[in-house]
Design an enzyme around this catalytic site. Sequence first.
Site, PDB file in Angstrom:
ATOM      1  N   HIS A 126      65.650 -29.484   5.126  1.00 57.75           N
ATOM      2  CA  HIS A 126      65.525 -28.873   3.807  1.00 57.75           C
ATOM      3  C   HIS A 126      66.202 -29.723   2.734  1.00 57.75           C
ATOM      4  CE1 HIS A 126      64.600 -25.604   6.524  1.00 57.75           C
ATOM      5  NE2 HIS A 126      64.056 -24.946   5.521  1.00 57.75           N
ATOM      6  N   GLU A 131      51.372 -27.983   6.440  1.00 59.51           N
ATOM      7  CA  GLU A 131      51.447 -28.970   5.358  1.00 59.51           C
ATOM      8  C   GLU A 131      50.279 -29.936   5.371  1.00 59.51           C
ATOM      9  OE1 GLU A 131      53.969 -27.980   7.191  1.00 59.51           O
ATOM     10  OE2 GLU A 131      55.247 -27.012   5.701  1.00 59.51           O
TER      11      GLU A 131
END
Lengths: 323, 117
Positions: A124, A55
């Site tokens: 998540h 990321e």
Amino acid sequence: MRDALNRALDTALAEDPATLVFGEDVGRLGGVFRVTDGLQRRHGADRVFDTPIAESGIVGLAVGLAMNGWRPVPEIQFDGFAYPAVDQIVNQMARMHYRSRGAAPMPITLRVPSFGGIQAPEHHGESLEALFAHVPGLRVAAPADPLDAYHLLLQSIRCEDPVVFLEPKARYWDRAPLPEDGWAAAPAPPMGAGRVVRAGRHATLVAWGAMVRRCLRAAELAAEDGVDLEVVDLRWLKPLDADTVAASAARTRRAVVVHEAPLTAGLGGEVAALITERAFRDLAAPVQRVTGFDVPYPAGPLEPQYLPTVDRILFAVQRTLEY
Amino acid sequence: MSENAPARESTFHLPDLGEGLVEATVLEWLVAPGDRIARNDPLVEVETTKSAAEIPSPATGVVARLHAEAGAVVAVGAPLVTFEVDPEPGGGAPGIVGTVPAEEPTRRRVRLRPPRE
């Protein structure tokens, strides 16, 4: 909503050759939520491409591309994995324009599937809006329904500032009726504006993302009891549309802010403060907050106990009505 | 968008079970063609160079065909089993994680009293 976001990305890629879409699994697979489905086939693998699971690298790449004239639309696959990129988001993406005294453009739109509601595993499902809203230089947006998702994402991509775009994953499967005469034809609120999605006179509910729909449901039930609730969808969380929020609270004299994130230092506190500052003389009750709890998003089976329920919203409304 | 009202066939390919493996050996099938199976039920036991692993079913439905017999070596990415998949509620296929939220009927306990105007 995922269709709407897909159309918006398709439109953005078609209208500006500098637009690039990249992230984990966004290309060949079409995204784990199918939001980028077909985009690589239509626009080519040099404009819609897969990245490694890194990321920090995804956002760092976006920053470098933006400095060199591109208009990157990177995706972080899940909100919980935005944390490894926070250094790039906060120290580079948010500041580069300022640091360079305007020489380095940063028209990045960072898409992040966000919030809870799908009983996903840990990392998540997170609510990062307060974290990013606190960072000078970032804009933060969150759509509530498909048609608005289309307009809000296009507004974000066309905006010259970096935008963190939080997509409510619980609404990805939302299939609202869509305009047959074309998406672009439908009216959209102007850049930076919130909207009143339901007019009412007894109290205002303020929400964003998936909680907008829940507030609309609460308003339907309140109507059965003769209580007329207004619902404001913020859309933009930073800078937020203080005029629309304060005007609504002044009109109804009561306000309840609803969000999924934990209570402490959540964006609800910001909304409550601005309502108090701007509409103090019109208020009949203190602004109430209905939020998640000060714990991490719990495991799937407990999620319904964590997220604000219609009952918790109605209970807060009743408290404001009793002042 | 893959929409599915009736049951449809879905083939499950052997996933990479351990970061960079190229194949696995089928040790034992835990289902037979015609069996009904639910998502996450035990499906097949395989052995890789790293470990033996039980693979859970990725889908709910009926086992239509097995593509490899016990003892066979299957390449990562090759077809392993085909299901007749039950249609998903709401018509959308779920993502990799989580579940498609169902439109839950709202149960309410709190009643309101309008303010005196």
